[in-house]
Design a protein around this motif. Structure first.
Motif, PDB file in Angstrom:
ATOM      1  N   THR A   4       2.349  23.183  16.480  1.00 21.49           N
ATOM      2  CA  THR A   4       2.341  21.744  16.744  1.00 21.49           C
ATOM      3  C   THR A   4       0.945  21.131  16.598  1.00 21.49           C
ATOM      4  N   ARG A   8       3.783  18.119  14.849  1.00 23.82           N
ATOM      5  CA  ARG A   8       5.184  18.286  14.421  1.00 23.82           C
ATOM      6  C   ARG A   8       5.666  19.691  14.748  1.00 23.82           C
ATOM      7  N   CYS A   9       6.980  19.844  14.766  1.00 27.01           N
ATOM      8  CA  CYS A   9       7.572  21.173  14.894  1.00 27.01           C
ATOM      9  C   CYS A   9       7.165  21.997  13.668  1.00 27.01           C
ATOM     10  N   HIS A 179      13.105  19.355  19.535  1.00 29.66           N
ATOM     11  CA  HIS A 179      11.730  19.128  19.097  1.00 29.66           C
ATOM     12  C   HIS A 179      10.839  19.799  20.137  1.00 29.66           C
ATOM     13  N   CYS A 183       5.457  18.193  19.913  1.00 29.46           N
ATOM     14  CA  CYS A 183       5.797  17.398  18.722  1.00 29.46           C
ATOM     15  C   CYS A 183       5.920  15.927  19.118  1.00 29.46           C
TER      16      CYS A 183
END
Length: 194
Positions: A4, A8-9, A179, A183
């Protein structure tokens, strides 16, 4: 590097198709019966393949399957199966194509009994399950609930809906918010729940 670190994932990587899908679609709570069904079908076609393959063929799938209108697809037969087997724009797998036609019929029956979306969301009392995983390794490929849903869906006539496919579908449709907590979408999609 932590998955992360970029906010983001980690599964989405840097491929533009994946990033756009992750940032705008994946995990957004879906309440529309037909849209839920379309995503289930696409997750079934993905079995054994990379999701990017399906993502890049999605528009061809929509064209070949009449916009994923289950009421149209439910009327199809062998001639349609053969037509689709000749369509290079989609994944040409007889079992998955035939399952899509059968799943359209199962969807119709479920709609008549109260709605496909109600069937799905009732498992969660109408609210997305919000997990708090910090790493991709913590995210399970299936759960006891996805196993039960898979059994119930198969009993209702659905195919290509094993527990791993069901869990991936629940994540994609935001029924389950997976998520990662690091994230930026984790909080955003949580706020989109009804």
């Amino acid at each position: 590097m932590d998955e992360t670190a970029k906010g983001r994932c980690g599964w989405c990587g840097t491929a533009p198709d994946y990033v756009a899908y992750h940032d705008t679609e994946w995990g957004v709570p879906e309440y529309n019966s037909r849209a839920l069904w379309e995503k289930l079908i696409l997750d079934g076609f993905q079995a054994g393949l990379a999701w990017i393959t399906i993502l890049r063929k999605r528009e061809a799938f929509r064209a070949a399957f009449e916009g994923f209108d289950p009421d149209v697809i439910a009327t199809w037969g062998e001639r349609d199966v053969e037509r689709l087997l000749g369509d290079a724009g989609i994944v040409r797998h007889r079992g998955k194509i035939e399952a899509t036609i059968g799943n359209a019929r199962a969807w119709q029956e479920m709609e008549a009994r109260g709605g496909f979306e109600a069937f799905i969301w009732d498992y969660f009392d109408g609210k997305p399950l919000r997990n708090t995983y910090r790493t991709l390794e913590q995210v399970p490929p299936k759960t006891a609930l996805s196993e039960q849903m898979s059994k119930d869906m198969k009993k209702a006539g659905f195919r290509f809906c094993g527990p791993t496919i069901v869990y991936a579908w629940l994540e994609a449709t935001g029924v389950v918010n997976d998520h990662l907590v690091g994230c930026f979408r984790h909080e955003e999609v949580a706020r989109l729940a009804r």
